[in-house]
Scaffold this motif. Sequence first.
Motif, PDB file in Angstrom:
ATOM      1  N   CYS A 133       0.812  -1.220   0.000  1.00 40.63           N
ATOM      2  CA  CYS A 133       0.000   0.000   0.000  1.00 40.63           C
ATOM      3  C   CYS A 133       0.846   1.270   0.000  1.00 40.63           C
ATOM      4  N   VAL A 134       2.168   1.160   0.089  1.00 41.83           N
ATOM      5  CA  VAL A 134       3.030   2.340   0.213  1.00 41.83           C
ATOM      6  C   VAL A 134       3.077   3.129  -1.083  1.00 41.83           C
ATOM      7  N   CYS A 135       3.414   2.449  -2.170  1.00 45.03           N
ATOM      8  CA  CYS A 135       3.538   3.129  -3.450  1.00 45.03           C
ATOM      9  C   CYS A 135       3.393   2.111  -4.566  1.00 45.03           C
ATOM     10  N   LYS A 136       3.389   2.606  -5.766  1.00 48.33           N
ATOM     11  CA  LYS A 136       3.192   1.721  -6.911  1.00 48.33           C
ATOM     12  C   LYS A 136       4.323   0.719  -7.029  1.00 48.33           C
ATOM     13  N   ARG A 137       5.566   1.194  -6.805  1.00 45.15           N
ATOM     14  CA  ARG A 137       6.711   0.277  -6.940  1.00 45.15           C
ATOM     15  C   ARG A 137       6.657  -0.816  -5.873  1.00 45.15           C
ATOM     16  N   PHE A 138       6.374  -0.432  -4.662  1.00 39.15           N
ATOM     17  CA  PHE A 138       6.276  -1.430  -3.592  1.00 39.15           C
ATOM     18  C   PHE A 138       5.118  -2.399  -3.853  1.00 39.15           C
ATOM     19  N   SER A 139       4.049  -1.874  -4.428  1.00 37.45           N
ATOM     20  CA  SER A 139       2.919  -2.750  -4.744  1.00 37.45           C
ATOM     21  C   SER A 139       3.325  -3.825  -5.733  1.00 37.45           C
ATOM     22  N   GLU A 140       4.086  -3.461  -6.749  1.00 37.52           N
ATOM     23  CA  GLU A 140       4.541  -4.446  -7.730  1.00 37.52           C
ATOM     24  C   GLU A 140       5.484  -5.455  -7.107  1.00 37.52           C
ATOM     25  N   LEU A 141       6.432  -4.950  -6.275  1.00 34.30           N
ATOM     26  CA  LEU A 141       7.424  -5.861  -5.693  1.00 34.30           C
ATOM     27  C   LEU A 141       6.813  -6.741  -4.598  1.00 34.30           C
ATOM     28  N   ALA A 142       5.914  -6.171  -3.805  1.00 41.44           N
ATOM     29  CA  ALA A 142       5.297  -6.956  -2.724  1.00 41.44           C
ATOM     30  C   ALA A 142       4.344  -8.004  -3.256  1.00 41.44           C
TER      31      ALA A 142
END
Length: 798
Positions: A133-142
């Motif tokens: 939920c932090v950011c778009k990049r973290f969403s993809e990696l998580a």
Amino acid sequence: MNSVRASNVSRRPRRVSRPRPVQPERNPQERDEDVPADMVAEESGPGAQNSPYQLRRKSLPKRTVCPTKTNMEGASTSTTENFGHRPKRPRVSGKCQDLPAPAEQYLQEKLPDEVVLKIFSYLLEQDLCRAACVCKRFSELANDPILWKRLYMEVFEYTRPMMHPEAGKFYQINPEEYEQPNPWKESFQQLYKGAHVKPGFAEHFYSNPARYKGRDNMFYYDTIEDALGGGQEPHFDGLIFVHSGIYTDEWIYIESPITMIGAAPGKVAEKVIIENTRDSTFVFMEGSEDAYVGYMTIRFNPDDKSAQHHNAHHCLEITVNCSPIIDHCIIRSTCTVGSAVCVSGQGACPTIKHCNISDCENVGLYITDHAQGIYEDNEISNNALAGIWVKNHGNPIIRRNHIHHGRDVGVFTFDHGMGYFESCNIHRNRIAGFEVKAYANPTVVRCEIHHGQTGGIYVHEKGRGQFIENKIYANNFAGVWITSNSDPTIRGNAIFNGNQGGVYIFGDGRGLIEGNDIYGNALAGIQIRTNSCPIVRHNKIHDGQHGGIYVHEKGQGVIEENEVYSNTLAGVWVTTGSTPVLRRNRIHSGKQVGVYFYDNGHGVLEDNDIYNHMYSGVQIRTGSNPKIRRNKIWGGQNGGILVYNSGLGFIEDNEIFDNAMAGVWIKTDSNPTLRRNKIHDGRDGGICIFNGGRGLLEENDIFRNAQAGVLISTNSHPVLRKNRIFDGFAAGIEITNHATATLEGNQIFNNRFGGLFLASGVNVTMKDNKIMNNQDAIEKAVSRGVTPVTQQTETPSV
């Protein structure tokens, strides 16, 4: 509840203090302004020389501080001397260039993906979801599938995602074939709330609350009994995972809608084994309407394999008013009494699918006492008795099951047992593939029943049943046996390539045999004997290695509107006191006789088309006395009808034409009656009577035959009355070789070789005959030693 669970105090996580970073030695030649203060802080600490931040430092621009209004004249801000803390940002009033990036921006945008993934690999599922939920990049990696696969396999052990889209439905998928990018996470969400039976793990789980923080909705137990008793736990929604192992002699009585599923890598069911040596392994009781058990091996392996308590010896016992789902299970029983699965009682209505019920020492699946249920896609094999036994008004729906290599019968319906069997593959059972007995009445649709070591379908002792659109082939004995007052319906089946016959009806059997394709069998396509009386209609019976239909030993039956062709022996055999009725059949292209009556074969043959046989269309011999009427008999390579060796018969209103030899042959003491037949266009004579033949020929039309209309020879003595014999290409009537005849009221005209030719010494009784307009051929008559009689309307006895 006997779970091994730590106290709440032991589950409280310990606080862990974070160590302060250690400052590295600075190179005195390195200028402070070349190294941003916040980067220095980030690079400090042990292991900083191998830090991934070090790898990316050269690509970062030098950071400067924008001047304020008071120092725009060349004054600049010096770097901080405190390397352990982030420098304080000066206030600026104008636009700044190359502002120092905050740590959050660096973590979100500059940190390499590999490093972020490595950090995420230490997180549990809830923390991963928060990071997404932090950011778009973290969403993809998580949401990386590899992260979730590792986490998923740690919890559930499955090596392929187990999807659970709705209650009572589980299935594994290949991740690369799934339409969503991360099936591991989706499956995790579907399976999240559940209890886990994992011996030896419960104590570890509850002793390390910090390690498993966030998994408050998971429960761990050492035994299945403990898990079943844990239903009062909050957040428990009835889902139990039984992990790899062998669970022995647990008392599993299910009275609630729980869901129990095996959890193991690879072939799940083979690695989760539940076994009992004393009583039924699973017992489903009232209240388990929506229970589910799947992906495990269930065994009953008693020490005393010959125990006499029948009702207590099953792998699965499903009782009244319950309807559980049994899915992807391996079910085994070594007990010689009882069954592997017993479904018994009013309201017992399970769904059993994708299971393997094999190698049991008694019955595989036993359904009785008004029980029902749906049984789909199971494999049932190598059981000592019936693979499936339906009894006492049991009425299951059984689809797409593979029932094979049984040491007894494949499916046995008995004592008013019913059931709907669809698209099953039943083969290589030691006795019949399907047995029906004692008022049982199953419906069997689109099944394959083949390679039975005895037969395909066996219906006896007043059995019934509907067998529709099945393939029945390559059985050692008959494809279908019907006996002892049984009355099934056999409709629309392909019955072929049997090592004996196609359909065998005997011992007062009945039945409706309709619309089947019966071919290529070693013996008769249909055999009817010993007072049996079926209805046989609209079938194709062809290309048999024996005959088409064989009726013997007082067989009866109505045989109508069938097509019988290209059989090696007779199309239809009727013998030994049998009396079938054959109507409106097409019997043709046989390699011997069309219809063969012999040894006192009787019956009715009417309105049939009988043509193109290598021998006669119809043969009657040795005391046989059928009624043959209104048939069309043509194209025989021998003759139309052959009556010999004391044959009888009433041959009436038939059309007999275009046969290679005589339309009707009567010889060797035979005495049929021919009335109102049309015998014409034969490639030989019309009627040929010789070797002591007799017969009454009355009101027949005999015309346009290549030889004599009627030839009477060698001690024969027929009676010809009111026949019309005309337009023949030879004589009308020719009598030779000491034959006699009685001719009354016949009309003989327009024949090319005279109306009546008599050999010397022939005695003929003639009365009221009309012989006219026949061509004289005296020279031909003399050369053949006969005396022509022409243009004679009334002639006294000669």
